[in-house]
Design an enzyme around this catalytic site. Structure first.
Site, mmCIF file in Angstrom:
data_model
loop_
_atom_site.group_PDB
_atom_site.id
_atom_site.type_symbol
_atom_site.label_atom_id
_atom_site.label_comp_id
_atom_site.label_asym_id
_atom_site.label_seq_id
_atom_site.Cartn_x
_atom_site.Cartn_y
_atom_site.Cartn_z
ATOM 1 N N CYS A 55 0.834 -1.200 0.000
ATOM 2 C CA CYS A 55 0.000 0.000 0.000
ATOM 3 C C CYS A 55 0.868 1.249 0.000
ATOM 4 O O CYS A 55 2.045 1.211 0.363
ATOM 5 C CB CYS A 55 -0.906 0.004 1.227
ATOM 6 S SG CYS A 55 -2.020 -1.406 1.323
ATOM 7 N N GLU A 57 0.829 3.829 1.964
ATOM 8 C CA GLU A 57 1.287 4.235 3.291
ATOM 9 C C GLU A 57 2.551 3.474 3.704
ATOM 10 O O GLU A 57 3.506 4.067 4.210
ATOM 11 C CB GLU A 57 0.187 3.995 4.341
ATOM 12 C CG GLU A 57 -1.097 4.745 4.066
ATOM 13 C CD GLU A 57 -2.107 3.980 3.216
ATOM 14 O OE1 GLU A 57 -3.309 4.201 3.423
ATOM 15 O OE2 GLU A 57 -1.696 3.162 2.348
ATOM 16 N N CYS A 95 -5.693 0.888 5.362
ATOM 17 C CA CYS A 95 -6.214 -0.437 5.687
ATOM 18 C C CYS A 95 -5.658 -0.890 7.044
ATOM 19 O O CYS A 95 -4.785 -0.248 7.630
ATOM 20 C CB CYS A 95 -5.848 -1.429 4.582
ATOM 21 S SG CYS A 95 -4.094 -1.890 4.544
#
Length: 140
Positions: A55, A57, A95
């Protein structure tokens, strides 16, 4: 702080263009202002095996760690379908895996900015997104 947030959102929007997301068609960009004062960016990079996907992040934080940064002051996240214009963007919250991963480098003061644009965003303290987290302090 507001100037920093707008800069971080713009950097996240810019790096989002480098997202590799042929499976989900959902492009995400993230930028981190670290305690060292530097900004680190990352985009989501998907993989056919799905488990190999990273992801935005975590991509931004691994970029920060690779440069020696270990603490997040602010992280800004933007995301949405590849073909969406900025006015149609979603609120791209991190997430669960990203929340746990970022917990390693976050503090009580860490701010998470979830944005649609540099003028439309929400701010949260990190622990609002991951209350009662398990982290390094639990292992002392």
């Amino acid at each position: 702080m507001e100037d920093n947030i707008k800069i971080l959102i713009e950097k996240a929007l810019d790096v989002r263009k480098n997202s590799y997301c042929p499976y989900s068609n959902y492009a995400v960009g993230a930028s981190i202002l670290a305690e060292d004062g530097n900004v680190y960016v990352g985009a989501n990079i998907e993989n056919a095996s799905i488990g190999g996907t990273i992801c935005a992040e975590r991509s931004a934080m691994t970029n920060a760690c690779s440069s020696g940064a270990r603490s997040i002051k602010i992280i800004a996240i933007v995301g949405g379908k590849v073909d969406q214009n900025i006015n149609e963007m979603d609120w791209a919250f991190p997430c669960g895996i990203c929340r746990q991963f970022l917990n390693e480098f976050a503090s009580e003061e860490t701010i998470v900015v979830v944005a649609k644009s540099s003028y439309e965003y929400r701010m949260f303290k990190f622990n609002e997104l991951l209350p009662n987290a398990f982290g390094p302090n639990n292992l002392e």
